[in-house]
Design a protein around this motif. Sequence first.
Motif, PDB file in Angstrom:
ATOM      1  N   LEU A 322       0.848  -1.193   0.000  1.00 37.79           N
ATOM      2  CA  LEU A 322       0.000   0.000   0.000  1.00 37.79           C
ATOM      3  C   LEU A 322       0.882   1.241   0.000  1.00 37.79           C
ATOM      4  CD1 LEU A 322      -2.692  -0.898   2.685  1.00 37.79           C
ATOM      5  CD2 LEU A 322      -3.085  -0.633   0.248  1.00 37.79           C
ATOM      6  N   ARG A 324       0.242   5.569  -0.138  1.00 41.25           N
ATOM      7  CA  ARG A 324      -0.667   6.711  -0.201  1.00 41.25           C
ATOM      8  C   ARG A 324      -0.043   7.779  -1.095  1.00 41.25           C
ATOM      9  NH1 ARG A 324      -4.240   9.583   3.331  1.00 41.25           N
ATOM     10  NH2 ARG A 324      -5.008  11.352   2.122  1.00 41.25           N
ATOM     11  N   LEU A 329      -4.955   5.778  -3.221  1.00 41.16           N
ATOM     12  CA  LEU A 329      -4.233   4.712  -2.556  1.00 41.16           C
ATOM     13  C   LEU A 329      -3.788   3.734  -3.630  1.00 41.16           C
ATOM     14  CD1 LEU A 329      -3.567   3.797   0.393  1.00 41.16           C
ATOM     15  CD2 LEU A 329      -5.515   2.246   0.193  1.00 41.16           C
ATOM     16  N   LEU A 331      -2.746   0.337  -4.538  1.00 37.97           N
ATOM     17  CA  LEU A 331      -2.830  -0.992  -3.961  1.00 37.97           C
ATOM     18  C   LEU A 331      -2.220  -1.989  -4.940  1.00 37.97           C
ATOM     19  CD1 LEU A 331      -3.833  -3.067  -1.911  1.00 37.97           C
ATOM     20  CD2 LEU A 331      -6.088  -2.945  -2.993  1.00 37.97           C
ATOM     21  N   ALA A 354      -2.539  -1.474   8.235  1.00 37.18           N
ATOM     22  CA  ALA A 354      -3.367  -2.291   7.360  1.00 37.18           C
ATOM     23  C   ALA A 354      -3.224  -3.743   7.780  1.00 37.18           C
ATOM     24  CB  ALA A 354      -2.957  -2.126   5.895  1.00 37.18           C
ATOM     25  N   VAL A 363      -7.802  -1.185   5.968  1.00 37.47           N
ATOM     26  CA  VAL A 363      -6.820  -0.106   6.035  1.00 37.47           C
ATOM     27  C   VAL A 363      -7.289   0.886   7.090  1.00 37.47           C
ATOM     28  CG1 VAL A 363      -5.507   1.585   4.726  1.00 37.47           C
ATOM     29  CG2 VAL A 363      -6.427  -0.430   3.565  1.00 37.47           C
TER      30      VAL A 363
END
Length: 376
Positions: A322, A324, A329, A331, A354, A363
Amino acid sequence: MRIILVTGLGGAGRTTVAAATALAEARAGRRVLLVSEDADPSADGGNLRVLRPEPAADFRREFLALQARSGAALDLLGATPFEDAELTELPGSRHFALLRALRDAAHGEHDLAVVDLPPLPEALALLALPEQLRRYLRRLLPPERQAARALRPMLAQLAGVPMPAQWLYETTARWEAELAAAQAVVDAPTTRVHLVVEPGPAATRALRTARLGLALQGLALDAVVANRLLPADSEDPWLAGLTAEQHRHLAELRTAVGVVHELPHLGRAPRGAEDLALLAPVPPAAPPTPAPGREVEDRREEDGVLVWHIALPGAVKEELALVRRGDELLLTVGPFRRHLPLPPALRRCTVTGAGLVEGDLRVRFTPDPGLWPRTP
């Protein structure tokens, strides 16, 4: 209108199963459209209509249309336009032709569209393509920049040359509309995916890949079809051994998904409508599996933490990553990745952890100070 997307491993018989499914639905009285490059044109008739995407013709038509719209800029550069006869489709043309066929199928006067997708890895990339391209277009040519469109004629007069920005934005807007229409079909709650496999060592791996790749796109795997099952009552030792191996892999599939639709091996390549009638998968008795959701759980009353649930059946912790990035986000799950726009409730929050619990990625976010009123 319902849409069934049929994919599977290469050589597993997905095109045959798609045709058999469409024929069975048409014989049941429904108006059916079969979308397939390899469909038999003679099947077109009655309640069943066949649409065959033509990547080469589609590519030439789109390229010549773009060339015509940018004619002023090309003339300025002294470029020699292409003619229809000298154009050869480029890699990727097949995907765009199929997406346009999928978009057109959803707006036809049919009760059901059965779409013969490419083999599984290519099909998963195809289903992710509209959203990916729309994201690229928004980043490269943000819609808000079109507000300066009124200044372009004046700038063209001052510079004394045609300004290509107008046709560029118009083309981008048209592409955005077409991609949005294709993505709407993929995301529709009435769109379902059927996976066709031939029971063997690769079947279970294909099932896991399909469930994971589809879940990342918010899609559910509605049916698993085990094709070309050998007869179980053969007295031939060699054939009995192959049958036993097939049934061992079939048991693995049942353990993973529960219901598996079994189709017999005809002992020959299917020929004609009567053979296809023997290969129509039995519709599931249970309601279609709901597509994986992405829900935000508000836990302000407990500890001020917001939890975003993302269904990822079959995922393992070691394959998850993950990151940010702004209001997105990123993934990554094994070979798959997707940029997920954060819900408004999470855009002013910080990722604090997470975890993966039984195929449910959770999350955790902590709101920035002052965002939520705290309970005294």
